[in-house]
Design a protein around this motif. Sequence first.
Motif, PDB file in Angstrom:
ATOM      1  N   SER A  96     -29.225 -20.454  19.954  1.00  0.00           N
ATOM      2  CA  SER A  96     -29.600 -19.749  21.173  1.00  0.00           C
ATOM      3  C   SER A  96     -30.320 -18.468  20.782  1.00  0.00           C
ATOM      4  CB  SER A  96     -28.367 -19.433  22.024  1.00  0.00           C
ATOM      5  OG  SER A  96     -27.466 -18.641  21.295  1.00  0.00           O
ATOM      6  N   LEU A  97     -30.953 -17.852  21.765  1.00  0.00           N
ATOM      7  CA  LEU A  97     -31.663 -16.605  21.518  1.00  0.00           C
ATOM      8  C   LEU A  97     -30.713 -15.422  21.662  1.00  0.00           C
ATOM      9  CD1 LEU A  97     -35.008 -17.201  23.435  1.00  0.00           C
ATOM     10  CD2 LEU A  97     -34.622 -17.330  20.985  1.00  0.00           C
ATOM     11  N   THR A  98     -30.911 -14.449  20.822  1.00  0.00           N
ATOM     12  CA  THR A  98     -30.210 -13.184  20.947  1.00  0.00           C
ATOM     13  C   THR A  98     -30.902 -12.390  22.066  1.00  0.00           C
ATOM     14  OG1 THR A  98     -31.684 -12.081  19.395  1.00  0.00           O
ATOM     15  CG2 THR A  98     -29.718 -13.160  18.468  1.00  0.00           C
ATOM     16  N   PRO A  99     -30.346 -11.270  22.488  1.00  0.00           N
ATOM     17  CA  PRO A  99     -31.062 -10.433  23.463  1.00  0.00           C
ATOM     18  C   PRO A  99     -32.466 -10.046  22.988  1.00  0.00           C
ATOM     19  CG  PRO A  99     -28.778  -9.759  23.359  1.00  0.00           C
ATOM     20  CD  PRO A  99     -28.977 -10.772  22.259  1.00  0.00           C
ATOM     21  N   LEU A 100     -32.615  -9.792  21.687  1.00  0.00           N
ATOM     22  CA  LEU A 100     -33.943  -9.499  21.143  1.00  0.00           C
ATOM     23  C   LEU A 100     -34.875 -10.693  21.341  1.00  0.00           C
ATOM     24  CD1 LEU A 100     -35.891  -7.679  19.536  1.00  0.00           C
ATOM     25  CD2 LEU A 100     -34.913  -8.670  17.450  1.00  0.00           C
ATOM     26  N   GLY A 101     -34.383 -11.893  21.066  1.00  0.00           N
ATOM     27  CA  GLY A 101     -35.181 -13.102  21.259  1.00  0.00           C
ATOM     28  C   GLY A 101     -35.528 -13.327  22.715  1.00  0.00           C
ATOM     29  N   GLN A 102     -34.589 -13.070  23.602  1.00  0.00           N
ATOM     30  CA  GLN A 102     -34.845 -13.237  25.033  1.00  0.00           C
ATOM     31  C   GLN A 102     -35.893 -12.258  25.531  1.00  0.00           C
ATOM     32  OE1 GLN A 102     -30.907 -12.866  26.641  1.00  0.00           O
ATOM     33  NE2 GLN A 102     -30.366 -14.978  26.151  1.00  0.00           N
ATOM     34  N   SER A 103     -35.994 -11.100  24.895  1.00  0.00           N
ATOM     35  CA  SER A 103     -36.996 -10.118  25.310  1.00  0.00           C
ATOM     36  C   SER A 103     -38.419 -10.591  25.027  1.00  0.00           C
ATOM     37  CB  SER A 103     -36.737  -8.773  24.626  1.00  0.00           C
ATOM     38  OG  SER A 103     -37.062  -8.829  23.253  1.00  0.00           O
ATOM     39  N   LEU A 104     -38.581 -11.640  24.233  1.00  0.00           N
ATOM     40  CA  LEU A 104     -39.911 -12.196  23.952  1.00  0.00           C
ATOM     41  C   LEU A 104     -40.459 -13.010  25.121  1.00  0.00           C
ATOM     42  CD1 LEU A 104     -39.346 -13.262  20.265  1.00  0.00           C
ATOM     43  CD2 LEU A 104     -40.858 -11.442  21.073  1.00  0.00           C
ATOM     44  N   ASP A 105     -39.654 -13.242  26.138  1.00  0.00           N
ATOM     45  CA  ASP A 105     -40.084 -14.011  27.304  1.00  0.00           C
ATOM     46  C   ASP A 105     -41.360 -13.441  27.913  1.00  0.00           C
ATOM     47  OD1 ASP A 105     -39.897 -16.014  29.326  1.00  0.00           O
ATOM     48  OD2 ASP A 105     -38.948 -14.548  30.662  1.00  0.00           O
ATOM     49  N   THR A 106     -41.411 -12.142  28.117  1.00  0.00           N
ATOM     50  CA  THR A 106     -42.596 -11.536  28.733  1.00  0.00           C
ATOM     51  C   THR A 106     -43.810 -11.648  27.823  1.00  0.00           C
ATOM     52  OG1 THR A 106     -41.905  -9.367  27.944  1.00  0.00           O
ATOM     53  CG2 THR A 106     -41.286  -9.933  30.190  1.00  0.00           C
ATOM     54  N   VAL A 107     -43.600 -11.547  26.527  1.00  0.00           N
ATOM     55  CA  VAL A 107     -44.699 -11.665  25.572  1.00  0.00           C
ATOM     56  C   VAL A 107     -45.277 -13.081  25.621  1.00  0.00           C
ATOM     57  CG1 VAL A 107     -45.317 -11.596  23.119  1.00  0.00           C
ATOM     58  CG2 VAL A 107     -43.727  -9.907  24.059  1.00  0.00           C
ATOM     59  N   LEU A 108     -44.412 -14.083  25.589  1.00  0.00           N
ATOM     60  CA  LEU A 108     -44.884 -15.469  25.618  1.00  0.00           C
ATOM     61  C   LEU A 108     -45.566 -15.795  26.945  1.00  0.00           C
ATOM     62  CD1 LEU A 108     -42.008 -17.377  23.802  1.00  0.00           C
ATOM     63  CD2 LEU A 108     -44.205 -16.675  22.900  1.00  0.00           C
ATOM     64  N   ASN A 109     -45.041 -15.274  28.038  1.00  0.00           N
ATOM     65  CA  ASN A 109     -45.686 -15.499  29.334  1.00  0.00           C
ATOM     66  C   ASN A 109     -47.067 -14.863  29.385  1.00  0.00           C
ATOM     67  OD1 ASN A 109     -43.772 -17.116  30.596  1.00  0.00           O
ATOM     68  ND2 ASN A 109     -42.591 -15.358  31.299  1.00  0.00           N
ATOM     69  N   SER A 110     -47.209 -13.677  28.823  1.00  0.00           N
ATOM     70  CA  SER A 110     -48.520 -13.020  28.769  1.00  0.00           C
ATOM     71  C   SER A 110     -49.497 -13.828  27.924  1.00  0.00           C
ATOM     72  CB  SER A 110     -48.392 -11.609  28.193  1.00  0.00           C
ATOM     73  OG  SER A 110     -47.660 -10.790  29.055  1.00  0.00           O
ATOM     74  N   MET A 111     -49.023 -14.344  26.803  1.00  0.00           N
ATOM     75  CA  MET A 111     -49.888 -15.164  25.946  1.00  0.00           C
ATOM     76  C   MET A 111     -50.295 -16.451  26.654  1.00  0.00           C
ATOM     77  SD  MET A 111     -48.136 -14.558  22.245  1.00  0.00           S
ATOM     78  CE  MET A 111     -49.324 -15.541  21.355  1.00  0.00           C
TER      79      MET A 111
END
Length: 91
Positions: A63-78
């Motif tokens: 599973s993703l850590t909180p740090l990993g979950q914070s990448l959601d906005t980055v991936l959506n922008s990409m």
Amino acid sequence: MGNKWKFLIIRDLLVETKRFSVLKRSIGSISQKVLTDNLRQLETSGIVTRKVYAEVPPRVEYSLTPLGQSLDTVLNSMMTWGEHYKNKYEP
């Protein structure tokens, strides 16, 4: 982050916690070794967490850590950028 496999792993783990075999199937043509190596690197970076259950046969979930979950906005922008680029420049 560095390679396409890590992006695909994070994308799939953003949806839910997954077992190794389920994650491998959801990604597609990745080999077991490449998936294992990438998961270890993501774990070392603090993006993915690995939970081992003391069962027979052993069960491991990622599973993703909180740090990993914070990448959601980055991936959506990409993804948004990629859709724009694809629609604008593809024949």
